[in-house]
Design an enzyme around this catalytic site. Sequence first.
Site, PDB file in Angstrom:
ATOM      1  N   CYS A  93       0.797  -1.220   0.000  1.00 29.11           N
ATOM      2  CA  CYS A  93       0.000   0.000   0.000  1.00 29.11           C
ATOM      3  C   CYS A  93       0.837   1.281   0.000  1.00 29.11           C
ATOM      4  O   CYS A  93       0.303   2.367  -0.221  1.00 29.11           O
ATOM      5  CB  CYS A  93      -0.956   0.006   1.190  1.00 29.11           C
ATOM      6  SG  CYS A  93      -2.212  -1.294   1.094  1.00 29.11           S
ATOM      7  N   HIS A 106      -2.566   7.497   2.651  1.00 34.06           N
ATOM      8  CA  HIS A 106      -3.104   6.209   2.225  1.00 34.06           C
ATOM      9  C   HIS A 106      -4.434   5.991   2.926  1.00 34.06           C
ATOM     10  O   HIS A 106      -4.545   6.158   4.139  1.00 34.06           O
ATOM     11  CB  HIS A 106      -2.109   5.093   2.579  1.00 34.06           C
ATOM     12  CG  HIS A 106      -2.692   3.724   2.469  1.00 34.06           C
ATOM     13  ND1 HIS A 106      -3.415   3.311   1.368  1.00 34.06           N
ATOM     14  CD2 HIS A 106      -2.662   2.663   3.326  1.00 34.06           C
ATOM     15  CE1 HIS A 106      -3.804   2.051   1.552  1.00 34.06           C
ATOM     16  NE2 HIS A 106      -3.366   1.646   2.723  1.00 34.06           N
ATOM     17  N   ASN A 126     -10.195   0.930   1.111  1.00 38.41           N
ATOM     18  CA  ASN A 126      -8.745   0.841   0.906  1.00 38.41           C
ATOM     19  C   ASN A 126      -8.480   0.228  -0.466  1.00 38.41           C
ATOM     20  O   ASN A 126      -8.740  -0.956  -0.681  1.00 38.41           O
ATOM     21  CB  ASN A 126      -8.140  -0.021   2.018  1.00 38.41           C
ATOM     22  CG  ASN A 126      -6.633  -0.145   1.922  1.00 38.41           C
ATOM     23  OD1 ASN A 126      -6.021   0.154   0.905  1.00 38.41           O
ATOM     24  ND2 ASN A 126      -6.012  -0.628   2.993  1.00 38.41           N
TER      25      ASN A 126
END
Length: 332
Positions: free
Chosen positions: A113, A254, A284
């Site tokens: 990520c 993020h 996400n």
Amino acid sequence: MNGFGIVGTGSFLPDDVVPNRVVAERAGVSDEWIVRKTGIRSRRYAADYEATSDLAVKAAEKALADAGVPAERLRWIVVATSTPDHPQPATACLVQHRIGADRAAAFDLNAVCTGFVFALETATRLLSAGSGAGYALVVGADVYSRLVDPTDRRTAVLFGDGAGAVVLGPVRPGRGVVGSHLATRGAYHRMIRVEAGGSRLPASEKTLAGGEHYFQMDGRAVREFVASEVPETVRRLLGEHGVAPEAVDHFVPHQANGVMLTELMPRLGLTGARTHLTVAEHANTGAGSIPLALDTARRDGAFADGDLVLMAGFGGGMSTGATLVRWDTQHS
């Protein structure tokens, strides 16, 4: 000498909107539980015929159109993903072919990520090492709906699919990428993992039966890691460039978990920054989450000329990364 900065942005989300009630039923939780634990209300899932490269191509085409840069002028294509179409070839090769960027060298980068921030720094360095001209395409794209166990409430509720992209190119003096700080804490690599499908544990009937091809995460440990490591990464980046935390105008993190981000913000000291969140609608999206949120903010007219934009990611490895950009509206 001019530096390099973001001269175009783009993003793409699949059509299928998946509300909490659908995910909650499979995972044995409620809509209220998901919102309370994560701040997420919906996410997008790729169609059966869509893979990571399909999302990446559409985001890339939008970024190139926004920048006004034809694909044949690209020198580099870096695709950040931990859900590639295939173990090989690189997903970036498929993107390069489909957008017609025949003169670009293309490769994938996997920092999970945090991948987009790592890829942005890599592409900036590659451009800076050249003749001072040219463009790079940086894409973050993931299809995590193929990796999560729909019955695992710890992970199934968190993820969606999506892609974001930026075009890097020459910008005016005093604008562009100020710098980055990247870090990896490999000792903690088991916090986030997909056990099977690689050379250590090839896919087999046994691994499939054991669910070892699914994404696994120690949520409590990850939360503690983020709370300690991300503020340190941001502090180091800003300190290296003599920027006070309160001088940052925009923060694009993020989009891992809305509740966790709310807890993280006071630790960063970014008292003057507007934080851009898309996690409630998109969940996400892995390496796609930062460029997706960045494109959303830019299209909403959030960035003024000269604004300091801070992007920060964290993910498997365990890795953290932060990049600071002085926005150039003349080119974006």
